[in-house]
Design a protein around this motif. Structure first.
Motif, PDB file in Angstrom:
ATOM      1  N   ALA A 197      -1.679  -0.921  -3.836  1.00 24.44           N
ATOM      2  CA  ALA A 197      -2.892  -0.151  -3.489  1.00 24.44           C
ATOM      3  C   ALA A 197      -2.522   1.325  -3.345  1.00 24.44           C
ATOM      4  O   ALA A 197      -1.521   1.665  -2.703  1.00 24.44           O
ATOM      5  CB  ALA A 197      -3.497  -0.669  -2.200  1.00 24.44           C
ATOM      6  N   ASN A 211      -4.231   5.108  -2.344  1.00 28.56           N
ATOM      7  CA  ASN A 211      -5.373   5.837  -1.745  1.00 28.56           C
ATOM      8  C   ASN A 211      -5.646   7.124  -2.544  1.00 28.56           C
ATOM      9  O   ASN A 211      -4.754   7.937  -2.755  1.00 28.56           O
ATOM     10  CB  ASN A 211      -5.075   6.193  -0.294  1.00 28.56           C
ATOM     11  CG  ASN A 211      -4.915   4.958   0.574  1.00 28.56           C
ATOM     12  OD1 ASN A 211      -5.719   4.031   0.486  1.00 28.56           O
ATOM     13  ND2 ASN A 211      -3.870   4.942   1.391  1.00 28.56           N
ATOM     14  N   GLU A 266       0.882  -1.201   0.000  1.00 23.75           N
ATOM     15  CA  GLU A 266       0.000   0.000   0.000  1.00 23.75           C
ATOM     16  C   GLU A 266       0.900   1.226   0.000  1.00 23.75           C
ATOM     17  O   GLU A 266       1.794   1.360   0.837  1.00 23.75           O
ATOM     18  CB  GLU A 266      -0.903  -0.004   1.221  1.00 23.75           C
ATOM     19  CG  GLU A 266      -1.823   1.216   1.273  1.00 23.75           C
ATOM     20  CD  GLU A 266      -2.688   1.244   2.530  1.00 23.75           C
ATOM     21  OE1 GLU A 266      -3.498   2.196   2.671  1.00 23.75           O
ATOM     22  OE2 GLU A 266      -2.556   0.339   3.374  1.00 23.75           O
TER      23      GLU A 266
END
Length: 694
Positions: free
Chosen positions: A668, A670, A612
């Motif tokens: 990932a 955001n 992430e």
């Protein structure tokens, strides 16, 4: 001396008395002193007095005063025994006080001693003769006066005729010239006498026949005529001559000739042509002009209106001529129009146009702008000329432009500029009266989401609905303005204390809680309100508005849909936020960010299966975590640029790991919810994948 008379017989006495009494002439017997002893009938008829009124009285009472002296001389001569004087004319005074002319002869009767016993006088009536003599005398004198007057009149008439600047002449029935004046001689005679000559004796046959034919009718019966001819004069110049002729009728009513007057109209004709050309030019100018040209006399009465009146006001020019110009002006504009009229009379011309309204035939009022020129001394105009232009449309545009300059085009509310002006005036009144006022800054919560999801038309409709509701929350003396976007400002003029601001703020929040119908869809909206008070929170418009804006931001920070009063501590937070926002903008421009990758590990095998990407801000003061700057980036709109950088950098790193031979792993990233509402979001993701070959 005459011998003494012998006493007559009785018969002789009777005969004498009878003859005395019935004589045709007046007979009297007088004493030497002039007392009437006896008068006959003829004498009573001469004087109009009865016998008893005359006898015993002095002759002096019945004699004209101017003749008494001559009579006294005659009496004295008779008394002295001289020969009786010759008969003489004298005047008796009739009983009616009229004068009676008589011829008198007198003789004395003496006694034996030669003394005059009495005087006998005979009177012959000369009244008729004297009347005729007087009439003859007067007739002779009148004839003399008439002759002198005639000579004077003839001399005056001759001088008068010669003084006439136009040629004047007289012809008898045979067409012979009998009289002409000096002007005629100077124009036509050329040193030759025309007396007794006809026109055939002095001019060519064609011209002579032309005049003769025109004269014939005048010499046959009383008439008049006028005609113009062009003649080449002795100096070779052509002149336009106007002949006016009239029959001359004698005392018997018979035509005895004709009288003619010649007028040189050459200059007049040239002037007339020039005037016609000038009038034609004026007519073309006035009829083709879109402006209204009016002529008004000194009393304000319209004497001329140009044809432009028809399309400007719908009236025919003749309908307004004779009316007072002030009666056509709107009553609110009459005073300034009348003052402008007086100014034109005084200063001759106005350089500054006067503005007034005139009623159109359809009942509408049109605005005109007019300039006046005083031409009262101009003999061809003798009035005041006004040039008026219809500026109604221009005024509407000016008013619209002025309205747009000070009002919001979407809601019609005052804009920031007009609001500041009203706030400045309100502050001045508050300072003089020592009272308070409040400024409320209203910002809609989450309006951008509604605008982005439903479109700008729906957003505009919502803003108009909000402005109507906010207007219902304030008094007539208060002001509401649109700051821009979804921000509104309220001025509460003259409040008793600070609680007045909270009451209105709460009314605003309550009214906005009610749903709005936007395009058939029910929408809910809330607001954050900041309140600043005068004089506590500022004494000028800029400070009050800035502090109300600061209070509004604190209301948003408190969770929105609330209001906050400004406090001094708020400025500290605002300054910190402004500093942070400025630094964040520099960071976005310089790409002062970095990514930390947090691995996702399979707990059974211990292998890294995904990562992430977590963003960090490398500020001069150290690393700033997302929780401290992402909300600010979302609020300022910088989040789109930050999010795109994060996505591109994560994709680049993932591709780099693959190029190094590492296993392919999920990554990932955001992104802010605001990015998903951007129309070009999908294109941006595809572009980043293509650029990084991921």
């Amino acid at each position: 001396m005459a011998p003494a008379a012998r006493a007559p017989s009785r018969f002789g006495q009777d005969l004498i008395l009878e003859s005395f009494e019935h004589a045709a002439v007046g007979l009297v017997a007088l004493t030497p002193d002039g007392i009437y002893l006896r008068v006959n009938r003829a004498f009573t008829r001469l004087t109009g007095f009865a016998r008893e009124e005359l006898e015993g009285r002095s002759y002096r009472e019945f004699t004209h005063p101017d003749d008494i002296a001559a009579d006294e001389a005659s009496l004295q001569a008779i008394r002295a025994g001289h020969e009786p004087p010759a008969a003489s004319d004298k005047r008796l005074v009739h009983k009616t006080r009229e004068v009676v002319w008589v011829r008198r002869a007198a003789s004395g009767v003496r006694d034996s001693e030669g003394r005059t016993r009495f005087i006998v006088a005979a009177f012959l009536d000369l009244s008729e003769q004297h009347r005729k003599d007087e009439e003859l005398r007067r007739a002779l004198e009148e004839a003399k006066r008439a002759t002198a007057e005639l000579e004077r009149h003839l001399h005056f008439s001759r001088a008068l005729i010669d003084a006439i600047p136009n040629p004047v002449f007289f012809k008898d029935r045979e067409g012979r010239y009998g009289l002409y004046n000096r002007a005629w001689e100077e124009l036509f005679a050329g040193g030759r006498s025309w007396i007794g000559k006809t026109v055939f004796d002095r001019v060519d046959d064609r011209t002579a026949r032309e005049h003769h034919e025109r004269d014939r009718a005048l010499l046959e019966r009383p008439a008049s005529t006028a005609y113009e001819v062009t003649r080449t004069m002795a100096d070779g110049e052509k002149r336009q001559l106007l002949f006016n002729k009239v029959s001359f009728v004698d005392q018997m009513g018979e035509v005895a000739g004709l009288i003619g007057v010649v007028t040189d109209v050459t200059a007049y004709k040239e002037t007339e042509k020039a005037l016609e050309a000038s009038e034609a030019r004026f007519r073309v100018l006035t009829e083709s002009s879109l402006d209204l040209i009016s002529v008004v006399d000194a009393g304000g009465t319209i004497v001329y209106q140009s044809p432009a009146l028809r399309h400007l006001l719908g009236y025919d020019p003749a309908e307004t001529v004779g009316r007072k110009v002030i009666d056509l002006v709107h009553r609110d504009d009459r005073e300034q129009a009348a003052e402008a009229f007086r100014r034109v009379i005084e200063v001759r011309r106005t350089n500054e146009p006067v503005e007034f309204r005139l009623r159109h035939r359809n009942g509408m009022w049109r605005t005109f702008e007019s300039l006046g020129t005083n031409c009262l001394d101009n003999p061809y105009i003798h009035g005041i000329v006004f040039n008026s232009r219809d500026v109604t449309d221009r005024k509407v545009i000016q008013q619209r432009m002025q309205h747009l300059a000070y009002h919001d085009n979407l809601t019609g509310l005052p804009n920031r500029l007009l609001f500041q002006d009203r706030l400045a005036n309100s502050i001045a009144r508050a300072e003089r009266a020592s009272h308070k006022l409040a400024v409320l800054f209203v910002d809609l919560d989450n309006f951008k989401n509604i605008n982005d999801s439903l479109g700008h038309d729906a957003g505009d409709e919502l803003l108009r609905g909000v402005s109507r509701r906010l207007s219902q929350c304030i008094r007539l003396e208060d002001s509401l303005a649109r700051q821009g976007g979804d921000e509104f400002i309220v001025l509460l003029d003259t409040i008793d204390d600070g609680r007045g601001g909270s009451i209105v703020a709460q009314k605003i929040l309550n009214t906005l809680r009610q749903p709005f119908n936007v395009g058939g869809i029910e929408q809910h909206v809330s607001a954050s309100v900041g309140v600043a008070l005068y004089p506590e929170d500022g004494r000028d418009p800029q400070t009050l508005m800035k502090n109300a804006d600061t209070a509004m931001f604190h209301a948003k920070a408190q969770g929105k849909n609330t209001y906050q009063y400004f406090t001094a501590q708020m400025n500290v937070a605002v300054k910190r936020r402004m500093t942070l926002e400025s630094a964040l903008r520099r960071a976005v421009m310089q790409k002062d960010f970095m990514l930390h990758y947090q691995p996702q590990v399979d707990i059974n095998t211990g292998a890294i299966v995904a990562v992430e990407a977590l963003v960090r801000w490398r500020s001069p003061d150290g690393v700033v975590m997302p929780a401290d700057f992402v909300p600010l980036a979302e609020e300022t709109g910088l989040i789109n640029e930050v999010g795109e950088w994060v996505l591109r950098e994560a994709c680049r790193q993932a591709q780099a790991w693959q190029d190094m031979g590492l296993d392919r792993r999920r990554i990932a990233v955001n992104l802010s919810a605001r990015q998903f509402s951007e129309p070009g979001f999908l294109e941006m993701v595809n572009r980043v994948l293509e650029e990084t070959r991921l």
